[in-house]
Design an enzyme around this catalytic site. Structure first.
Site, PDB file in Angstrom:
ATOM      1  N   GLU A 214       0.816  -1.216   0.000  1.00 57.45           N
ATOM      2  CA  GLU A 214       0.000   0.000   0.000  1.00 57.45           C
ATOM      3  C   GLU A 214       0.853   1.272   0.000  1.00 57.45           C
ATOM      4  O   GLU A 214       0.489   2.275  -0.614  1.00 57.45           O
ATOM      5  CB  GLU A 214      -0.959  -0.009   1.189  1.00 57.45           C
ATOM      6  CG  GLU A 214      -1.937  -1.172   1.216  1.00 57.45           C
ATOM      7  CD  GLU A 214      -2.820  -1.284  -0.025  1.00 57.45           C
ATOM      8  OE1 GLU A 214      -2.923  -0.289  -0.792  1.00 57.45           O
ATOM      9  OE2 GLU A 214      -3.402  -2.360  -0.242  1.00 57.45           O
ATOM     10  N   THR A 244       8.784  -4.425 -15.717  1.00 62.56           N
ATOM     11  CA  THR A 244       7.909  -5.464 -15.175  1.00 62.56           C
ATOM     12  C   THR A 244       7.192  -6.132 -16.343  1.00 62.56           C
ATOM     13  O   THR A 244       6.557  -5.444 -17.156  1.00 62.56           O
ATOM     14  CB  THR A 244       6.876  -4.870 -14.197  1.00 62.56           C
ATOM     15  OG1 THR A 244       6.145  -3.823 -14.858  1.00 62.56           O
ATOM     16  CG2 THR A 244       7.569  -4.305 -12.977  1.00 62.56           C
TER      17      THR A 244
END
Length: 669
Positions: A214, A244
């Site tokens: 988070e 990624t």
């Protein structure tokens, strides 16, 4: 609202994002500006925060009045701060579990977190607020962020990272607000069973990774699969990060590598990324380009938050910090030191380097007491192992070999090795790829552990060696005088120099034996060296401030010869003497005297006793500061000391030098 332990990761950040897009007219425009700045940041080389940023955190614990376990402990909160610091500094031990295909992409975010010490009004605080509420559970509607709706009001969100810990319902683990949203609701919310590593934290979300995830959102990271909205058209989304792999959607649990989606074989999804949906035990990395996005956020939208520690060209170290040099192979040098902030640094030298010394680099986020000695050893050619007593008084180790793609492996805790506060760790390699480590335990005894490649339990130990007692900060010196033979030395609580020995034929350790006549300050460092096979020379600063020595060879009928004083140089009581054998049967010793001058003396069989002392001109440090030396090849010497300016200084000697010693030079600026 359903309240229970979540069994599958669920994050409410995107729900908050979509809600703000429809309810806040300026949010969409602000978000686009932030993304444009992130792209610009990635293109340019000059950044506002080139070092480490420390962000103050306030944790608002909001607990139901009838469920007091929700009022989590300070220990649980601190365990979460520890996780954040490990994860964002690439110091987490499970970094070693990253598949080889992705290891080179993992990075150190250079972000640290600390509980606030001052509240918005300037008053001292522990960085924790506690609020009782009648609410049974909260959702991602932000009600927990306001006292008017049963929660707690935030502290200034431009000065603190606000984290609310409460009972979330509906299986929700947590949520965050991206940069650019309303200040009144800026921050992170975590369910108490997914916060930290102790107390109410519950598997499979009990390793603190929900908060890491988070806070990643809070610093502008998206879910790694790009949050595809159209289930029929997966693989079309993007997390706006180039390193990624594209993946079809979230991964849950503990996937097996590789997990191929969206044609991203052979390596598949980077499901071990903190921004996926796997269990805590299956996520362990941020990528370098994710870090770029987070640093862009700190440069712009969150530029008022935290203090930046500049990336110094060289570390600044305490006056009596020990610099540890290692020669891992001929003419290659590595040095290690702990700076004023407890950060462990390393630098390297080889003849081919055009910039003289390479470095300085922070060693994998390692932390110890400021100036704490890092002990290192080369267990075989071009392999390095370093050891330190961490801030929790446990022994930690890290390792390097040339084929490692992620630079250094570790740090790992040597389980069970509880050291006395401030204890020095000593390591030795008694044969190729064998390691023995020694430290003063909490009971004041000397403890040891051992490692060989074939051990199934990683490290063997810890075992106590005899019953002598030594001061907490005492340093044990260990030497291998021939293959698989060990001798250790220490000054006990009475200032007596003691020794013990180990060989494979012994049933454990033999000793302790007193080296008769050897007296120094209690716990004063003893230095030993083997100048040729099965010969030992020992040195200590005596109670008179002079350097004393004793010697042992197998043929001595009186066991140890000595003690003899070496010259008249006077050092502070207990000052460390460093000894090195630069070739067979040649000895050089170094000490910093009562005036802070670095002095040296030498011995060879042809000498009539010891020669010296000689001043190493220009070498100044604190009186009695540790001087360390290493012979990187036959008859070559390199010496290191912490200077009066807090920098690391070095000097060098070879037989052909016409000016005797070259130096001193500072390593870095």
């Amino acid at each position: 609202m359903t309240v229970g332990l979540p069994q599958r990761r669920s994050c409410g950040t995107m729900s908050v994002h979509y809600r703000l897009l429809t309810t806040d007219l300026t949010y969409a425009r602000t978000r686009q500006e932030i993304e444009n700045r992130a792209l610009d940041f990635a293109r340019r080389e000059d950044v506002a925060r080139s070092g480490v940023t420390t962000i103050p955190v306030v944790v608002h614990v909001v607990y139901n009045s009838g469920q007091l376990e929700q009022n989590i402990s300070e220990a649980q909160i601190k365990s979460q701060i520890d996780v954040l610091n490990r994860d964002f500094r690439k110091q987490n031990p499970d970094i070693a579990s990253i598949p080889d295909a992705f290891k080179s992409l993992a990075g150190d975010a250079r972000i640290e977190f600390e509980l606030a010490s001052t509240d918005p009004n300037g008053n001292p605080t522990n960085g924790i607020t506690r609020t009782a509420t009648a609410a049974t559970a909260f959702t991602q509607d932000d009600q927990v962020k306001s006292a008017a709706t049963g929660g707690a009001d935030p502290w200034s969100t431009d000065r603190y990272l606000n984290i609310w810990v409460c009972q979330l319902g509906g299986g929700l683990l947590g949520y965050a607000q991206f940069p650019g949203g309303p200040a009144a609701t800026d921050g992170v919310v975590i369910t108490h069973t997914g916060f930290g590593t102790t107390g109410t934290a519950a598997a499979p979300f009990n390793l603190g990774r929900t908060t890491t995830h988070e806070v990643g959102h809070w610093l502008n990271l998206r879910h790694i699969w790009g949050d595809d909205q159209d289930e029929a058209n997966q693989c079309s989304g993007s997390d706006l990060v180039g390193d990624t792999p594209n993946q079809a959607g979230p991964n849950y649990g503990k996937p097996a590598f590789p997990s191929v989606t969206c044609g991203n074989g052979p390596n598949g999804d980077m499901f071990m990324n903190y921004m996926d949906y796997t269990d805590d035990a299956a996520m362990f990395m941020f990528t370098n380009e994710q870090i770029t996005r987070m640093q862009a956020t700190l440069d712009s939208e969150r530029k008022s938050l935290g203090s930046s520690r500049p990336a110094l060209k060289s570390p600044r170290v305490p006056a009596k910090a020990q610099i540890t040099p290692i020669s891992r192979s001929q003419d290659k040098l590595d040095i290690f030191v702990t700076d004023n902030n407890g950060v462990i640094w390393t630098a390297a030298w080889e003849p081919k380097f055009t910039d003289w010394w390479h470095g300085w680099w922070e060693l994998n986020g390692g932390r110890a007491a400021p100036g704490a000695p890092v002990h290192g050893v080369s267990r075989s050619k071009d392999k390095l192992d370093v050891f330190v007593t961490g801030t929790d008084n446990h022994v930690y180790t890290a390792a390097w070999e040339p084929e490692f793609t992620d630079w250094w492996h570790g740090w790992w805790k040597l389980n069970g090795g509880a050291a006395a506060p401030g204890a020095h760790v000593t390591a030795v390699s008694r044969a190729p790829d064998k390691l023995d480590v020694f430290v003063v335990g909490t009971d004041g005894r000397v403890w040891t552990a051992a490692w060989e490649p074939g051990f199934t339990d990683w490290w063997h130990g810890w075992w106590p060696i005899g019953d002598i007692r030594v001061p907490a900060g005492a340093a044990i010196h260990a030497v291998s005088r021939s293959k698989d033979k060990l001798d250790i030395f220490v000054t006990d609580v009475n200032g007596v120099v003691q020794t013990a020995a180990w060989e494979p034929s012994f049933n454990g350790w033999k000793g302790w034996w007193e080296l008769k006549g050897g007296r120094s300050a209690p716990g004063a460092p003893v230095t030993a060296v083997s100048r040729s096979e099965d010969k030992l020379d020992v040195f200590v600063t005596g109670v008179d401030g002079r350097v004393w020595t004793a010697a042992w060879e197998p043929g001595f009928t009186d066991w140890w010869h000595g003690w003899w004083p070496i010259g008249d140089v006077v050092a502070p009581a207990g000052a460390p003497v460093h000894a090195v054998s630069r070739s067979k049967d040649k000895l050089d010793i170094f000490v910093t005297d009562v005036n802070g001058v670095v002095q040296t003396a030498a011995w060879e069989p042809s000498f009539n006793g010891w020669k010296g002392w000689w001043e190493l001109k220009g070498g100044r440090s604190a009186p009695g500061a540790p001087v360390t030396a290493v012979s990187r090849s036959k008859d070559k010497l390199d010496v290191f000391v912490a200077g009066v300016d807090g920098r690391v200084w070095t000097a060098a000697w070879e037989p052909g030098f016409t000016d005797w010693w070259h130096g001193w030079w500072p390593i870095g600026e």
